[in-house]
Structures are given as structure tokens and as C-alpha cells.
Design a protein around this motif. Structure first.
Motif, PDB file in Angstrom:
ATOM      1  N   VAL A  26       0.871  -1.085   0.107  1.00  0.00           N
ATOM      2  CA  VAL A  26      -0.015   0.177  -0.013  1.00  0.00           C
ATOM      3  C   VAL A  26       1.055   1.283   0.006  1.00  0.00           C
ATOM      4  N   VAL A  27       1.976   1.176   0.822  1.00  0.00           N
ATOM      5  CA  VAL A  27       2.947   2.524   0.803  1.00  0.00           C
ATOM      6  C   VAL A  27       3.471   2.538  -0.532  1.00  0.00           C
ATOM      7  N   ASP A  28       4.060   1.467  -1.172  1.00  0.00           N
ATOM      8  CA  ASP A  28       4.393   1.511  -2.555  1.00  0.00           C
ATOM      9  C   ASP A  28       3.724   2.048  -3.640  1.00  0.00           C
ATOM     10  N   ILE A  29       2.475   1.777  -3.474  1.00  0.00           N
ATOM     11  CA  ILE A  29       1.282   2.463  -4.177  1.00  0.00           C
ATOM     12  C   ILE A  29       1.200   3.896  -4.271  1.00  0.00           C
ATOM     13  N   CYS A  30       1.107   4.185  -2.894  1.00  0.00           N
ATOM     14  CA  CYS A  30       0.775   5.420  -2.608  1.00  0.00           C
ATOM     15  C   CYS A  30       2.303   6.386  -2.990  1.00  0.00           C
ATOM     16  N   THR A  31       3.442   5.865  -2.979  1.00  0.00           N
ATOM     17  CA  THR A  31       4.237   6.663  -3.328  1.00  0.00           C
ATOM     18  C   THR A  31       4.638   6.778  -4.762  1.00  0.00           C
ATOM     19  N   SER A  32       4.413   5.512  -5.648  1.00  0.00           N
ATOM     20  CA  SER A  32       4.707   5.817  -6.930  1.00  0.00           C
ATOM     21  C   SER A  32       3.547   6.457  -7.663  1.00  0.00           C
ATOM     22  N   THR A  33       2.586   6.370  -7.191  1.00  0.00           N
ATOM     23  CA  THR A  33       1.318   7.367  -7.664  1.00  0.00           C
ATOM     24  C   THR A  33       1.630   8.641  -7.460  1.00  0.00           C
ATOM     25  N   ALA A  34       1.908   9.091  -6.339  1.00  0.00           N
ATOM     26  CA  ALA A  34       2.346  10.493  -5.844  1.00  0.00           C
ATOM     27  C   ALA A  34       3.315  10.961  -6.781  1.00  0.00           C
ATOM     28  N   GLN A  35       4.560  10.005  -7.019  1.00  0.00           N
ATOM     29  CA  GLN A  35       5.483  10.654  -7.791  1.00  0.00           C
ATOM     30  C   GLN A  35       4.833  10.890  -9.300  1.00  0.00           C
ATOM     31  N   LYS A  36       4.402   9.816  -9.870  1.00  0.00           N
ATOM     32  CA  LYS A  36       3.642   9.770 -11.323  1.00  0.00           C
ATOM     33  C   LYS A  36       3.133  10.950 -11.496  1.00  0.00           C
ATOM     34  N   GLU A  37       1.866  11.307 -10.589  1.00  0.00           N
ATOM     35  CA  GLU A  37       0.976  12.437 -10.856  1.00  0.00           C
ATOM     36  C   GLU A  37       1.513  13.803 -10.538  1.00  0.00           C
ATOM     37  N   LEU A  38       3.030  13.674  -9.998  1.00  0.00           N
ATOM     38  CA  LEU A  38       3.528  15.169 -10.197  1.00  0.00           C
ATOM     39  C   LEU A  38       4.327  15.576 -11.216  1.00  0.00           C
TER      40      LEU A  38
END
Length: 198
Positions: A33-45
Motif C-alpha cells: 500500500v505504501v508503494d502504491i501511494c508513493t509511486s502514484t504520487a510521484q507519477k501524478e507530480l
């Protein structure tokens, strides 16, 4: 943020199907779940980052350094006003919910409280994330403009000596801006399907 939340909910549903987790004999995979949150945040930035970097470059190259100065002045004034609006509106929604929880308009469990909780769901990210995020956006746009002012003056379509190169650079920047905007408007894949299932 909505896409990240969808992927996290989807991952939680997958893990909730595991009988061992429900029995307590196996721990959930929190790291996933932490990986999903981190990778999605980086991608969306990427999109907002391209917007902050490419917008002043495109304005400077297409319209010249004086237009870039006007763009920066307008961006600072509008950005500051928008940030103050977001902080105040988010704080008002948050305080309204707290006031209703203290017993005004029926207190907890009332219709007013349900409405205030919905408002606070918007108000918290407004005052805690969206409003404060405008400050670094203003700083990045100003810094990019200052660092590339020499390039803009040399390659600008208005008064520059290498207009062809400036035109190509401006088209690349405009293309990056369009891509970033389209990415932000993209639907979450599978969101409509899962809504119809539940």
C-alpha cells in the motif's frame, strides 16, 4: 489523489480476500500500500511539474521577456489570492464541523453534522495540501524564469537572434503542457467497472 485512493482501496480489497489475514495468522502487506501511494504520487507530480517549468519558458519564447514579466506578476498575485482563499475556506469547513460536534445545529449524528463531514472532506485537503502547494509552484516558476532569462532573450520569437530554435523549444514546452493537462484529466482505469460491481 483520487487515482491513488482508488488503487489503495483496490489493493485493500485484494488483501481482505485472504482468509489468513482475517484469521489473524498473517499480517497484511502494508508495504504494498505504501508503494502504491508513493509511486502514484510521484507519477501524478510529473504533469504539474511540467506545467510549472514549461509555462514560463513557453510564454517567454513565444511572447518575449516583457510578457514573461507580466505573466509572473499575474501568477504571483493570483497564486497568493488563491492560496489564501484555499486556506480560509478549508479552515472554515473544518471549524464548522467542530462547532456542530460541540452541539450547535443538532450535534453529532444530525443532518447538519453529516453535511459538515462532507464539507470537511474537501476542506482538509484544501487547507493542508492544495493551498500550501501553490507557494512552491510560484517559487519554481520564478526560479525557472530567472535562470533561463538569457536563453529566453536569445531565442525569443520577439527580438531573439535564433528564432527557429526558440520556436521549436516553445512547441516542445506547449506540447509538454498539453500532455500534463491531459494526464490530469485522465479517468482512473477500471473505476467505473468497480463502481457498477458494488
Amino acid at each position: 489523489m483520487g487515482r491513488a485512493a482508488y488503487y489503495i482501496v483496490k489493493e485493500c480489497r485484494v488483501q481482505f480476500r485472504d482468509k489468513d489475514i482475517w484469521a489473524g495468522t498473517k499480517k497484511p502487506d502494508y508495504g504494498r500500500v505504501v508503494d502504491i501511494c508513493t509511486s502514484t504520487a510521484q507519477k501524478e507530480l510529473i504533469g504539474p511539474g511540467l506545467l510549472a517549468i514549461c509555462a514560463p519558458i513557453a510564454v517567454g519564447l513565444l511572447l518575449g521577456p516583457y510578457a514573461l514579466g507580466g505573466f509572473l506578476a499575474g501568477m504571483i498575485v493570483v497564486g497568493q489570492l488563491l492560496a489564501v482563499f484555499m486556506a480560509n475556506a478549508g479552515g472554515a469547513w473544518d471549524n464548522a464541523k467542530k462547532m456542530i460536534e460541540d452541539g450547535v445545529y443538532g450535534g453529532k449524528g444530525s443532518e447538519a453534522h453529516k453535511a459538515a463531514v462532507t464539507g470537511d472532506t474537501v476542506g482538509d485537503p484544501l487547507k493542508d495540501t492544495a493551498g500550501p502547494a501553490i507557494n512552491p509552484l510560484i517559487k519554481v516558476m520564478n526560479m525557472v524564469s530567472l535562470l533561463l532569462l538569457g536563453v529566453i532573450m536569445k531565442f525569443s520569437l520577439y527580438g531573439g537572434t535564433h528564432k527557429l530554435v526558440g520556436g521549436v523549444m516553445a512547441l516542445v514546452c506547449v506540447g509538454a503542457i498539453v500532455w500534463g493537462v491531459l494526464q490530469s484529466k485522465k479517468e482512473t482505469p477500471g473505476l467505473m467497472d468497480s463502481d457498477s460491481e458494488s
